[in-house]
Design a protein around this motif. Structure first.
Motif, PDB file in Angstrom:
ATOM      1  N   LEU A  46       0.865  -1.174   0.000  1.00 27.18           N
ATOM      2  CA  LEU A  46       0.000   0.000   0.000  1.00 27.18           C
ATOM      3  C   LEU A  46       0.903   1.226   0.000  1.00 27.18           C
ATOM      4  O   LEU A  46       1.766   1.363   0.863  1.00 27.18           O
ATOM      5  N   MET A  47       0.721   2.093  -1.005  1.00 27.01           N
ATOM      6  CA  MET A  47       1.599   3.254  -1.154  1.00 27.01           C
ATOM      7  C   MET A  47       0.771   4.530  -1.100  1.00 27.01           C
ATOM      8  O   MET A  47      -0.236   4.639  -1.806  1.00 27.01           O
ATOM      9  N   GLU A  48       1.188   5.476  -0.288  1.00 28.69           N
ATOM     10  CA  GLU A  48       0.479   6.748  -0.185  1.00 28.69           C
ATOM     11  C   GLU A  48       0.704   7.557  -1.451  1.00 28.69           C
ATOM     12  O   GLU A  48       1.800   7.589  -2.002  1.00 28.69           O
ATOM     13  N   GLY A  49      -0.357   8.232  -1.911  1.00 32.63           N
ATOM     14  CA  GLY A  49      -0.268   9.036  -3.122  1.00 32.63           C
ATOM     15  C   GLY A  49      -0.703  10.472  -2.885  1.00 32.63           C
ATOM     16  O   GLY A  49      -0.660  10.982  -1.765  1.00 32.63           O
ATOM     17  N   ALA A  50      -1.153  11.099  -3.957  1.00 35.50           N
ATOM     18  CA  ALA A  50      -1.494  12.527  -3.949  1.00 35.50           C
ATOM     19  C   ALA A  50      -2.708  12.825  -3.072  1.00 35.50           C
ATOM     20  O   ALA A  50      -3.609  12.017  -2.938  1.00 35.50           O
ATOM     21  N   LYS A  51      -2.713  14.049  -2.513  1.00 34.54           N
ATOM     22  CA  LYS A  51      -3.838  14.558  -1.724  1.00 34.54           C
ATOM     23  C   LYS A  51      -4.323  15.834  -2.395  1.00 34.54           C
ATOM     24  O   LYS A  51      -3.508  16.656  -2.821  1.00 34.54           O
ATOM     25  N   THR A  52      -5.640  16.013  -2.471  1.00 34.63           N
ATOM     26  CA  THR A  52      -6.196  17.256  -3.008  1.00 34.63           C
ATOM     27  C   THR A  52      -7.310  17.735  -2.098  1.00 34.63           C
ATOM     28  O   THR A  52      -7.995  16.940  -1.459  1.00 34.63           O
ATOM     29  N   ASN A 142     -12.644  -6.291  -1.036  1.00 34.48           N
ATOM     30  CA  ASN A 142     -11.749  -7.357  -1.487  1.00 34.48           C
ATOM     31  C   ASN A 142     -10.953  -6.810  -2.664  1.00 34.48           C
ATOM     32  O   ASN A 142     -11.535  -6.245  -3.597  1.00 34.48           O
ATOM     33  N   VAL A 143      -9.622  -6.969  -2.629  1.00 32.43           N
ATOM     34  CA  VAL A 143      -8.783  -6.447  -3.707  1.00 32.43           C
ATOM     35  C   VAL A 143      -7.718  -7.456  -4.108  1.00 32.43           C
ATOM     36  O   VAL A 143      -7.266  -8.261  -3.297  1.00 32.43           O
ATOM     37  N   SER A 144      -7.330  -7.391  -5.372  1.00 33.43           N
ATOM     38  CA  SER A 144      -6.133  -8.062  -5.865  1.00 33.43           C
ATOM     39  C   SER A 144      -5.715  -7.343  -7.133  1.00 33.43           C
ATOM     40  O   SER A 144      -6.499  -6.616  -7.740  1.00 33.43           O
ATOM     41  N   GLY A 145      -4.463  -7.512  -7.520  1.00 38.25           N
ATOM     42  CA  GLY A 145      -3.943  -6.813  -8.685  1.00 38.25           C
ATOM     43  C   GLY A 145      -3.317  -5.491  -8.289  1.00 38.25           C
ATOM     44  O   GLY A 145      -2.969  -5.261  -7.133  1.00 38.25           O
ATOM     45  N   ARG A 146      -3.199  -4.616  -9.287  1.00 45.30           N
ATOM     46  CA  ARG A 146      -2.515  -3.346  -9.066  1.00 45.30           C
ATOM     47  C   ARG A 146      -3.385  -2.195  -9.548  1.00 45.30           C
ATOM     48  O   ARG A 146      -3.985  -2.268 -10.614  1.00 45.30           O
ATOM     49  N   GLY A 147      -3.446  -1.121  -8.752  1.00 41.48           N
ATOM     50  CA  GLY A 147      -4.216   0.045  -9.160  1.00 41.48           C
ATOM     51  C   GLY A 147      -4.129   1.170  -8.153  1.00 41.48           C
ATOM     52  O   GLY A 147      -3.392   1.100  -7.166  1.00 41.48           O
ATOM     53  N   LEU A 148      -4.903   2.206  -8.441  1.00 44.22           N
ATOM     54  CA  LEU A 148      -4.917   3.405  -7.613  1.00 44.22           C
ATOM     55  C   LEU A 148      -6.338   3.604  -7.100  1.00 44.22           C
ATOM     56  O   LEU A 148      -7.286   3.659  -7.881  1.00 44.22           O
ATOM     57  N   VAL A 149      -6.485   3.674  -5.768  1.00 49.44           N
ATOM     58  CA  VAL A 149      -7.795   3.918  -5.167  1.00 49.44           C
ATOM     59  C   VAL A 149      -7.781   5.295  -4.509  1.00 49.44           C
ATOM     60  O   VAL A 149      -6.725   5.815  -4.155  1.00 49.44           O
ATOM     61  N   GLU A 150      -8.968   5.844  -4.369  1.00 49.49           N
ATOM     62  CA  GLU A 150      -9.086   7.180  -3.784  1.00 49.49           C
ATOM     63  C   GLU A 150     -10.088   7.153  -2.647  1.00 49.49           C
ATOM     64  O   GLU A 150     -11.205   6.657  -2.805  1.00 49.49           O
ATOM     65  N   VAL A 151      -9.660   7.677  -1.507  1.00 52.12           N
ATOM     66  CA  VAL A 151     -10.543   7.861  -0.358  1.00 52.12           C
ATOM     67  C   VAL A 151     -11.007   9.314  -0.416  1.00 52.12           C
ATOM     68  O   VAL A 151     -10.186  10.231  -0.465  1.00 52.12           O
ATOM     69  N   THR A 152     -12.329   9.519  -0.428  1.00 56.35           N
ATOM     70  CA  THR A 152     -12.889  10.863  -0.514  1.00 56.35           C
ATOM     71  C   THR A 152     -13.726  11.142   0.723  1.00 56.35           C
ATOM     72  O   THR A 152     -14.615  10.360   1.063  1.00 56.35           O
ATOM     73  N   VAL A 153     -13.415  12.265   1.391  1.00 57.71           N
ATOM     74  CA  VAL A 153     -14.168  12.705   2.565  1.00 57.71           C
ATOM     75  C   VAL A 153     -14.831  14.035   2.208  1.00 57.71           C
ATOM     76  O   VAL A 153     -14.161  14.950   1.731  1.00 57.71           O
ATOM     77  N   LYS A 154     -16.143  14.110   2.433  1.00 63.74           N
ATOM     78  CA  LYS A 154     -16.860  15.370   2.222  1.00 63.74           C
ATOM     79  C   LYS A 154     -17.470  15.818   3.541  1.00 63.74           C
ATOM     80  O   LYS A 154     -18.058  15.027   4.273  1.00 63.74           O
ATOM     81  N   VAL A 155     -17.303  17.101   3.822  1.00 63.14           N
ATOM     82  CA  VAL A 155     -17.908  17.727   4.998  1.00 63.14           C
ATOM     83  C   VAL A 155     -18.670  18.942   4.489  1.00 63.14           C
ATOM     84  O   VAL A 155     -18.078  19.823   3.856  1.00 63.14           O
ATOM     85  N   ALA A 156     -19.970  18.961   4.749  1.00 60.20           N
ATOM     86  CA  ALA A 156     -20.808  20.064   4.246  1.00 60.20           C
ATOM     87  C   ALA A 156     -21.552  20.728   5.386  1.00 60.20           C
ATOM     88  O   ALA A 156     -22.029  20.065   6.320  1.00 60.20           O
ATOM     89  N   VAL A 157     -21.637  22.041   5.295  1.00 64.93           N
ATOM     90  CA  VAL A 157     -22.479  22.810   6.210  1.00 64.93           C
ATOM     91  C   VAL A 157     -23.770  23.087   5.433  1.00 64.93           C
ATOM     92  O   VAL A 157     -23.734  23.777   4.413  1.00 64.93           O
ATOM     93  N   PRO A 158     -24.896  22.523   5.881  1.00 69.60           N
ATOM     94  CA  PRO A 158     -26.133  22.700   5.119  1.00 69.60           C
ATOM     95  C   PRO A 158     -26.454  24.178   4.888  1.00 69.60           C
ATOM     96  O   PRO A 158     -26.216  25.028   5.751  1.00 69.60           O
ATOM     97  N   ALA A 159     -26.980  24.470   3.699  1.00 64.80           N
ATOM     98  CA  ALA A 159     -27.303  25.853   3.331  1.00 64.80           C
ATOM     99  C   ALA A 159     -28.341  26.467   4.255  1.00 64.80           C
ATOM    100  O   ALA A 159     -28.345  27.678   4.486  1.00 64.80           O
ATOM    101  N   ASP A 160     -29.206  25.627   4.833  1.00 64.72           N
ATOM    102  CA  ASP A 160     -30.250  26.156   5.714  1.00 64.72           C
ATOM    103  C   ASP A 160     -29.819  26.160   7.189  1.00 64.72           C
ATOM    104  O   ASP A 160     -30.640  26.391   8.074  1.00 64.72           O
ATOM    105  N   HIS A 161     -28.547  25.947   7.443  1.00 64.99           N
ATOM    106  CA  HIS A 161     -28.055  25.904   8.823  1.00 64.99           C
ATOM    107  C   HIS A 161     -28.069  27.326   9.420  1.00 64.99           C
ATOM    108  O   HIS A 161     -27.425  28.235   8.929  1.00 64.99           O
ATOM    109  N   ALA A 162     -28.815  27.494  10.502  1.00 68.83           N
ATOM    110  CA  ALA A 162     -28.982  28.833  11.074  1.00 68.83           C
ATOM    111  C   ALA A 162     -28.495  28.944  12.517  1.00 68.83           C
ATOM    112  O   ALA A 162     -28.578  30.007  13.109  1.00 68.83           O
TER     113      ALA A 162
END
Length: 192
Positions: A46-52, A142-162
């Motif tokens: 497991l190799m760490e890659g790019a962050k955006t 479940n994984v096998s072989g070689r590839g690049l996976v991406e973990v995506t985290v979203k944090v949203a403040v609802p538009a109607d948050h008062a």
């Protein structure tokens, strides 16, 4: 016993031993050898890659996202992508697991006001035999072989948050452990 007799007996014994004297047998012999054998060990890597980082769809550095000028307001969505290279020997039953989102030093009422999402997906296949399938365990694949996976985290403040009380608090997401573990057999596939 005189020296001549002793010498004659010793010489006769030497001829019998070294000269193939009477009573010795000769066998035919042939030989071959096996081929040299080199085996490759499997691997799980497991190799760490790019962050955006994105705020409302605009890419920015973490420093900019965390600056005073980028404070979240209702309607804002922060997206954090982190890529990981996986390299798993074919036939090595392996599970990729991403931990659950965990926040620290953030009051529960602030967390209750947020919308969060965590996804894991393949973004690039490095081998034709890449397999990646969701299991019946949360955030496990479940994984096998070689590839690049991406973990995506979203944090949203609802538009109607008062609720103005949440404005004075920061949001602190703990690091998410991402592990690749060989198992005795693949986990059951996700149902539904």
């Amino acid at each position: 016993m005189n020296k001549v007799i002793k010498g004659t007996i010793a010489a006769g014994a030497a001829v019998a031993l070294f000269g193939g004297g009477a009573g010795s047998l000769a066998y035919w012999q042939a030989s071959e050898s096996t081929d040299e054998l080199t085996l490759q060990m499997g691997h799980v890597q497991l190799m760490e890659g790019a962050k955006t980082y994105y705020l409302n769809g605009d890419e920015m550095s973490y420093e900019t996202l965390n600056s005073y000028d980028s404070r979240l307001v209702p309607g804002d969505v922060v997206t954090y992508n982190h890529r990981f290279g996986i390299d798993v020997a074919t036939g090595a039953d392996t599970v990729l697991n991403v931990a659950e989102l965990e926040f620290e030093d953030t009051p529960q009422f602030v967390l209750d006001a947020l919308e969060t999402d965590l996804t894991v997906s393949v973004v690039e296949e490095w081998s034709e035999n890449l397999t990646f399938s969701a299991t019946n365990e949360a955030r496990s694949f479940n994984v096998s072989g070689r590839g690049l996976v991406e973990v995506t985290v979203k944090v949203a403040v609802p538009a109607d948050h008062a609720d103005s009380e949440t404005m004075v608090y920061g949001i602190s997401l703990k690091p998410l452990p991402v592990t690749l573990t060989q198992v005795a057999e693949p986990l059951p596939d996700a149902v539904g």
